[in-house]
Design a protein around this motif. Structure first.
Motif, PDB file in Angstrom:
ATOM      1  N   GLY A  77      -6.691 -10.881  -4.610  1.00 47.70           N
ATOM      2  CA  GLY A  77      -5.666 -10.542  -5.602  1.00 47.70           C
ATOM      3  C   GLY A  77      -5.247 -11.665  -6.513  1.00 47.70           C
ATOM      4  O   GLY A  77      -4.076 -11.748  -6.898  1.00 47.70           O
ATOM      5  N   SER A  78      -6.183 -12.541  -6.914  1.00 42.86           N
ATOM      6  CA  SER A  78      -5.790 -13.687  -7.731  1.00 42.86           C
ATOM      7  C   SER A  78      -6.196 -13.586  -9.188  1.00 42.86           C
ATOM      8  O   SER A  78      -5.602 -14.228 -10.041  1.00 42.86           O
ATOM      9  N   CYS A  79      -7.228 -12.788  -9.505  1.00 45.06           N
ATOM     10  CA  CYS A  79      -7.761 -12.840 -10.873  1.00 45.06           C
ATOM     11  C   CYS A  79      -6.900 -12.076 -11.872  1.00 45.06           C
ATOM     12  O   CYS A  79      -7.010 -12.311 -13.080  1.00 45.06           O
ATOM     13  N   ARG A  80      -6.103 -11.139 -11.411  1.00 45.99           N
ATOM     14  CA  ARG A  80      -5.192 -10.342 -12.238  1.00 45.99           C
ATOM     15  C   ARG A  80      -5.917  -9.442 -13.232  1.00 45.99           C
ATOM     16  O   ARG A  80      -5.356  -9.034 -14.241  1.00 45.99           O
ATOM     17  N   LEU A  81      -7.176  -9.111 -12.961  1.00 43.46           N
ATOM     18  CA  LEU A  81      -7.890  -8.170 -13.821  1.00 43.46           C
ATOM     19  C   LEU A  81      -7.838  -6.750 -13.269  1.00 43.46           C
ATOM     20  O   LEU A  81      -7.920  -5.784 -14.025  1.00 43.46           O
ATOM     21  N   CYS A  82      -7.725  -6.612 -11.956  1.00 45.68           N
ATOM     22  CA  CYS A  82      -7.796  -5.271 -11.362  1.00 45.68           C
ATOM     23  C   CYS A  82      -6.418  -4.610 -11.294  1.00 45.68           C
ATOM     24  O   CYS A  82      -6.164  -3.753 -10.455  1.00 45.68           O
ATOM     25  N   LEU A  83      -5.532  -4.989 -12.181  1.00 48.07           N
ATOM     26  CA  LEU A  83      -4.183  -4.421 -12.218  1.00 48.07           C
ATOM     27  C   LEU A  83      -4.219  -2.920 -12.476  1.00 48.07           C
ATOM     28  O   LEU A  83      -5.069  -2.418 -13.209  1.00 48.07           O
ATOM     29  N   VAL A  84      -3.280  -2.222 -11.871  1.00 50.86           N
ATOM     30  CA  VAL A  84      -3.142  -0.785 -12.099  1.00 50.86           C
ATOM     31  C   VAL A  84      -1.657  -0.452 -12.265  1.00 50.86           C
ATOM     32  O   VAL A  84      -0.787  -1.278 -11.960  1.00 50.86           O
ATOM     33  N   GLU A  85      -1.391   0.741 -12.747  1.00 49.17           N
ATOM     34  CA  GLU A  85      -0.025   1.248 -12.838  1.00 49.17           C
ATOM     35  C   GLU A  85       0.142   2.397 -11.850  1.00 49.17           C
ATOM     36  O   GLU A  85      -0.758   3.213 -11.691  1.00 49.17           O
ATOM     37  N   ILE A  86       1.289   2.418 -11.182  1.00 48.23           N
ATOM     38  CA  ILE A  86       1.598   3.475 -10.222  1.00 48.23           C
ATOM     39  C   ILE A  86       2.892   4.147 -10.657  1.00 48.23           C
ATOM     40  O   ILE A  86       3.921   3.478 -10.842  1.00 48.23           O
ATOM     41  N   GLU A  87       2.835   5.451 -10.847  1.00 46.01           N
ATOM     42  CA  GLU A  87       4.018   6.189 -11.312  1.00 46.01           C
ATOM     43  C   GLU A  87       5.168   6.007 -10.332  1.00 46.01           C
ATOM     44  O   GLU A  87       5.006   6.115  -9.117  1.00 46.01           O
ATOM     45  N   GLY A  88       6.337   5.704 -10.915  1.00 48.21           N
ATOM     46  CA  GLY A  88       7.532   5.552 -10.103  1.00 48.21           C
ATOM     47  C   GLY A  88       7.713   4.158  -9.546  1.00 48.21           C
ATOM     48  O   GLY A  88       8.690   3.905  -8.821  1.00 48.21           O
ATOM     49  N   ARG A  89       6.767   3.263  -9.850  1.00 50.09           N
ATOM     50  CA  ARG A  89       6.890   1.899  -9.346  1.00 50.09           C
ATOM     51  C   ARG A  89       6.866   0.914 -10.510  1.00 50.09           C
ATOM     52  O   ARG A  89       6.185   1.127 -11.515  1.00 50.09           O
ATOM     53  N   ARG A  90       7.590  -0.150 -10.350  1.00 52.99           N
ATOM     54  CA  ARG A  90       7.616  -1.185 -11.371  1.00 52.99           C
ATOM     55  C   ARG A  90       6.418  -2.115 -11.192  1.00 52.99           C
ATOM     56  O   ARG A  90       5.866  -2.267 -10.113  1.00 52.99           O
ATOM     57  N   GLY A  91       6.038  -2.755 -12.285  1.00 55.52           N
ATOM     58  CA  GLY A  91       5.008  -3.769 -12.235  1.00 55.52           C
ATOM     59  C   GLY A  91       3.600  -3.193 -12.272  1.00 55.52           C
ATOM     60  O   GLY A  91       3.384  -1.984 -12.404  1.00 55.52           O
ATOM     61  N   THR A  92       2.650  -4.097 -12.198  1.00 55.89           N
ATOM     62  CA  THR A  92       1.228  -3.731 -12.239  1.00 55.89           C
ATOM     63  C   THR A  92       0.530  -4.424 -11.072  1.00 55.89           C
ATOM     64  O   THR A  92       0.010  -5.531 -11.204  1.00 55.89           O
ATOM     65  N   PRO A  93       0.528  -3.821  -9.899  1.00 53.50           N
ATOM     66  CA  PRO A  93      -0.054  -4.467  -8.722  1.00 53.50           C
ATOM     67  C   PRO A  93      -1.577  -4.574  -8.804  1.00 53.50           C
ATOM     68  O   PRO A  93      -2.232  -3.800  -9.523  1.00 53.50           O
ATOM     69  N   ALA A  94      -2.128  -5.504  -8.049  1.00 50.09           N
ATOM     70  CA  ALA A  94      -3.583  -5.648  -7.942  1.00 50.09           C
ATOM     71  C   ALA A  94      -4.130  -4.511  -7.094  1.00 50.09           C
ATOM     72  O   ALA A  94      -3.635  -4.244  -5.998  1.00 50.09           O
ATOM     73  N   SER A  95      -5.131  -3.831  -7.586  1.00 49.53           N
ATOM     74  CA  SER A  95      -5.666  -2.667  -6.870  1.00 49.53           C
ATOM     75  C   SER A  95      -6.421  -3.065  -5.611  1.00 49.53           C
ATOM     76  O   SER A  95      -6.536  -2.275  -4.667  1.00 49.53           O
ATOM     77  N   CYS A  96      -6.932  -4.308  -5.558  1.00 47.28           N
ATOM     78  CA  CYS A  96      -7.732  -4.701  -4.390  1.00 47.28           C
ATOM     79  C   CYS A  96      -6.867  -4.948  -3.165  1.00 47.28           C
ATOM     80  O   CYS A  96      -7.350  -4.855  -2.032  1.00 47.28           O
ATOM     81  N   THR A  97      -5.586  -5.231  -3.369  1.00 49.72           N
ATOM     82  CA  THR A  97      -4.715  -5.537  -2.235  1.00 49.72           C
ATOM     83  C   THR A  97      -3.633  -4.487  -2.009  1.00 49.72           C
ATOM     84  O   THR A  97      -2.790  -4.654  -1.140  1.00 49.72           O
ATOM     85  N   THR A  98      -3.671  -3.424  -2.764  1.00 52.54           N
ATOM     86  CA  THR A  98      -2.654  -2.371  -2.625  1.00 52.54           C
ATOM     87  C   THR A  98      -3.246  -1.180  -1.887  1.00 52.54           C
ATOM     88  O   THR A  98      -4.232  -0.597  -2.341  1.00 52.54           O
ATOM     89  N   PRO A  99      -2.684  -0.809  -0.750  1.00 54.26           N
ATOM     90  CA  PRO A  99      -3.253   0.298   0.028  1.00 54.26           C
ATOM     91  C   PRO A  99      -2.894   1.659  -0.559  1.00 54.26           C
ATOM     92  O   PRO A  99      -1.832   1.844  -1.157  1.00 54.26           O
ATOM     93  N   ALA A 100      -3.811   2.585  -0.387  1.00 49.76           N
ATOM     94  CA  ALA A 100      -3.581   3.961  -0.833  1.00 49.76           C
ATOM     95  C   ALA A 100      -2.537   4.637   0.044  1.00 49.76           C
ATOM     96  O   ALA A 100      -2.499   4.429   1.258  1.00 49.76           O
TER      97      ALA A 100
END
Length: 980
Positions: A77-100
């Protein structure tokens, strides 16, 4: 660098956001059974709970941009390219370290994400050379790919000496390039500090040689304490190079040759791990060897030998023309294949007509394919009409065949390498995986770092005893030659302290043999206390190790040549099997008894019937039913009596009854013990035919030399230490015009025995038809499944048998045998007060014929003698001094390495360089059951010599003989050129 055309897989996260499961070709190691459904870019996706959003997106066919993520490493989760948006949540978390999680609505693309990604990529490129057209990674650069993916078209910040949009800034473009490693370069100016190389060194290799030095803008990858790569603890496994997404770490072969244009998957021809590689090519030129991520034995990892030391295949020393000579003192004469084969066949027939059918024989190779080895033993039995066939496995793992055959019913390891990932306790006996089987060692170290506990039984303090983040809970530093005393003492503790798995033994093992064994090991004279004086291992240490092995959960044993190369090698293998059965540690994942085979096809050479008493599949030559099957298939009558073993052949040659020898891919003049005895025996023969890549030591005594083919020039299969049969595929034409199997076939035809195979696939079909454990093996199946493991026949899984003896042992009931310790005949005396033992190093392989012709000699350029400081001080020896080593067999001279890796009273050396003469001083003492030489126990004296001119008599003779042979070869080449 990442290999072209590799499938992309990612790790799935565990339920806890901070930790993540490992990935096996895209399959998570640990995931919840609960399935959750979420929406990604409008698509519903159902995945196991804990799967990372990146992995879930891939399952939906959506590729998320990334740089720091790779299928071989845990999410970072360091490169900051795999960012995603999740409805109802703030920020843009890294998709590689965020569990479904159930019900999530995820967007991987939006104007906001596009802007963020472009900004991140712009920052990367502001400190990166824009030399794509001339960069070695052009066409294979993930940074370049991601710049295209995010749509970056210009950079607003200072790049190099340019000022863009009125701005300039600091950069690292003038960072010095590290060219110290002979195989790859490190260009810090192209580093994006993604940590992939550092993580690969830690997570995959387990060396921890790389780190990130500095902070903030000054952060850079550093080998050790900002050392050059060659001066650091880097072992050149190539994991960092493969992980690098840019040209920061890149192979020098790629820089010189350019990007490859096609690839062929094949199997490494070094140790018994059997790693799969993609040979990446330009035409018939190998550009690089990339470990194949679908290889079941290595799963994308490699060591320095397989990854980089393949240049020997095209080395200038390769002999590519057949040669003959009447006497070994004559010059070689280059001839055609037809003349060489006719001459060899004529000589063998002449010798047999004069001295009898059994006056000739052959030696198969553990470096050749199964098909080639099968043909050689068939040639000896069917064309020569004798069972005088043996293999170099005789001098390494023949006690494994005998010991496991007697106790379990089959002479092979019980598990896959991957099985160690489920072990709770690992006992390593007489093996040094970090040096001899490094890819398995990396897997083992990873398991130890995860919490498994380690027991090491070895006279030396090997790497595993105390490595980065790996420490042996018990090190049984026994005296060489006392293995059996230690294994019996371990069994004594298990029996007398009530640690036997009685239910397992009652169900799975022969009761009468168990009771006899139990009574034997329980005797007071077999206690750790009684045997402490013999072995040198404190009784408390033995007791602690026994309790841990018996009660620590899943316990696995891995052993090497430090077990087998003893006068009691077979007894020790039996003792290991006894202990495993008594504790119920055979027949499931995470346990087992596993020999670590030294060469790439030791297992296969044994499987193919290379021993004088066995046909393929370990069936005795005296068995009328078995023999009749081969007689019908081969069209000959076979001799029911076993033939001569290698030591018997040599003795018979000196006695005058053995006169001719065909040696394919083996070098007994260097690898066998008591070198002077071997040389004398070879000199006494009338026709020695050597088939090899180079003029090895045995070729000095040869009358016919037939050029061999490297693994890159042939088709076939190898069988690794886990019984895994993998394809060897030709990537370039044989330099001498023929693969080894074609040469053997041509020799058989010249002898009057017809062979007409068109491809090795036909040879394997014949093997499968005649060998029950190979009945289900075919090239079609291997091509489809990647590999298979024998036994592979009716009643097994299509891919064969991963774990042996699950419900019952192959022999039915497991059988116990008493293991009475008998002291070696090699005893220390006033004349010979030290014990010499031998082994290998990481960078060199076996007799060094291959690795000495690569840059690997930069790491190990000579054999040295390890000696403890106490013993060195007594003899006035300092580090680097020349010392003479004398045994009752001979003497040699080596440079001293004063170290506490060995214990007082023990010295150690390797045998990779022929001029060292390590086997000049090893004796002809051997295992009672198999004649495996006792390399590990030689009584010696060590004395300082004033200078190298005090070479041993053997070394001086070796130097003179070598110069003579080189002169004769040069003369032969000169004559051949003149004729042309």
């Amino acid at each position: 660098m990442n290999a072209p055309a590799q499938p992309i897989h990612f790790f799935r996260a565990r339920p806890q956001p901070a930790t993540h499961a490992e990935c096996d070709h895209g399959t998570p190691a640990v995931l919840s059974d609960e399935v959750v459904t979420l929406t990604i870019d409008g698509f519903e996706v159902s995945v196991p709970k804990g799967t990372s959003l990146m992995r879930a997106a891939i399952d939906a066919g959506i590729q998320v941009p990334k740089l720091c993520a790779t299928d071989m490493l845990d999410p970072f989760g360091s490169c900051r390219l795999c960012l995603v948006e999740i409805e109802g949540r703030r920020g843009t978390p890294a998709s590689c370290t965020t569990p479904a999680e159930a019900g999530l609505v995820v967007r991987t693309q939006s104007p906001k994400l596009q802007q963020l990604r472009r900004g991140v990529m712009e920052l990367y490129l502001s400190d990166h050379p824009l030399d794509c057209l001339t960069c070695a990674a052009n066409g294979d650069c993930e940074l370049q790919d991601m710049a295209g993916v995010v749509g970056l078209r210009n950079v607003r910040y200072g790049v190099g000496d340019q000022v863009v949009a009125g701005r300039s800034g600091r950069h690292h473009l003038d960072s010095r390039k590290d060219e110290s490693n002979p195989y790859f370069t490190y260009d810090a100016s192209k580093c994006i500090v993604c940590n992939r190389c550092v993580r690969a060194c830690e997570e995959v290799q387990g060396t921890f040689a790389l780190t990130i030095s500095g902070r903030g803008f000054e952060s850079r990858v550093s080998p050790g304490m900002s050392e050059p790569f060659m001066g650091s603890e880097c072992v050149s496994c190539g994991a960092c190079v493969q992980a690098c997404p840019t040209a920061t770490l890149v192979e020098k072969s790629v820089i010189e040759a350019g990007q490859p244009e096609h690839s062929v998957v094949t199997t490494c021809a070094y140790c018994g791990v059997g790693c799969s590689f993609k040979a990446e090519m330009k035409g018939t030129q190998v550009v690089r060897m990339v470990p194949w991520k679908d290889g079941r034995a290595n799963e994308g990892h490699s060591c320095i030998k397989g990854r980089f030391a393949w240049g020997y295949a095209t080395h200038k020393d390769r002999i590519t023309k057949p040669m003959i000579r009447a006497k070994i003192t004559d010059p070689w004469r280059e001839v055609s294949w037809e003349e060489a084969l006719a001459h060899a066949a004529g000589e063998f027939r002449r010798i047999q007509a004069t001295h009898g059918r059994d006056s000739v024989g052959g030696i198969t190779s553990s470096r050749c394919t199964n098909e080639e080895t099968y043909l050689v033993q068939k040639l000896i039995r069917a064309a020569f009409g004798t069972n005088n066939v043996d293999t170099c496995a005789r001098v390494c793992h023949s006690p494994t065949g005998y010991g496991l055959g007697q106790t379990f019913g089959t002479s092979a390891g019980t598990q896959t390498f991957k099985s160690v990932e489920q072990a709770d306790v690992v006992m390593v006996i007489g093996a040094n995986p970090s040096e001899g089987h490094p890819v398995f060692a990396s897997r083992l170290k990873k398991r130890i770092r995860q919490g498994a506990r380690l027991i090491v039984v070895d006279p030396r303090r090997i790497d595993l005893v105390d490595a980065p983040h790996v420490h042996a809970e018990h090190h049984l530093q026994l005296r060489p030659g006392t293995n059996v005393a230690v294994i019996t003492a371990l069994a004594h503790v298990v029996v007398t302290e009530g640690l036997v798995n009685e239910a397992y033994v009652a169900e799975r093992c022969d009761d009468a043999s168990y009771r006899q064994w139990r009574e034997f090991v329980a005797r007071p004279e077999n206690s750790p206390e009684a045997l402490e004086a013999v072995s040198g291992v404190p009784a408390a240490t033995v007791r602690g190790a026994a309790r841990l092995y018996a009660t620590g959960g899943n316990s696995a044993i891995y052993y090497g040549l430090g077990v087998t190369e003893h006068a009691q090698g077979s007894t020790m293998v039996i003792g290991i099997a006894n202990l495993a059965m008594a504790c119920g540690m055979v027949g499931r994942e995470g346990v087992g008894v596993n020999p670590l085979r030294g060469q790439n096809n030791v297992q296969g050479s044994c499987d193919m019937g290379s021993f004088p008493h066995e046909l393929p599949g370990y069936r005795h030559i005296s068995d009328t039913t078995v023999r009749s099957q081969f007689e019908a298939a081969w069209g000959v009558t076979l001799n029911p009596e076993p033939g001569l073993r290698i030591p018997n052949m040599l003795d018979a040659a000196l006695e005058g009854s053995f006169k001719g020898l065909y040696v394919q891919g083996e070098d007994p003049a260097q690898s066998d013990p008591n070198t002077q005895h071997v040389a004398a025996a070879l000199s006494a023969m009338e026709c020695v035919v050597v088939q090899d890549l180079f003029l090895n030591e045995t070729a000095k005594y040869a009358h016919v030399f037939l050029p061999g083919a490297s693994f890159l020039e042939k088709d076939g299969t190898f069988t690794n230490a886990e019984r895994r049969i993998s394809r060897v595929r030709q990537v370039m034409p044989p330099l001498a015009g023929k693969a080894d199997w074609e040469v053997t076939q041509a020799l058989a035809n010249a002898l009057g025995y017809p062979m007409a195979y068109q491809h090795p696939e036909q040879i394997m079909a014949e093997i499968a038809a005649l060998t029950p454990s190979f009945a289900g093996v075919s090239y079609e199946k291997i091509e489809r499944l990647g590999s298979v493991q024998w036994p592979c026949n009716e009643g097994t899984d299509e891919a064969g048998t991963a774990t042996m003896h699950i419900e019952r042992f192959v022999r039915g009931k497991g059988r116990f045998f008493p293991t009475q310790y008998v002291a070696s005949e090699e005893k220390v005396t006033r004349r010979f007060p030290l014990i010499l033992t031998t082994g290998r190093v990481l960078s060199q392989y076996n007799v060094g014929a291959q690795t000495r012709r690569t840059e690997n000699s930069r790491w190990h350029e000579e054999d040295r003698l390890e000696i403890h400081p106490h013993d060195a001080e007594e003899r006035g020896v300092k580090h680097g001094d020349w010392v003479g080593i004398t045994s009752r067999a001979g003497e040699t001279v080596l440079r001293a390495d004063v170290t506490e890796r060995v214990q007082p009273g023990v010295v150690y050396t390797t045998f990779h360089f022929p001029e060292s003469g390590a086997n000049v001083i090893t004796t002809d003492s051997s295992d009672w059951a198999t004649n495996c030489p006792e390399y590990k126990v030689t009584a010696v004296q060590v004395n300082k010599v004033s200078q190298l001119s005090h070479q041993s008599e053997w070394q001086q003779g070796y130097a003179r003989f070598s110069r003579t042979q080189e002169a004769l070869l040069a003369q032969a080449h000169h004559t051949a050129e003149a004729v042309k």
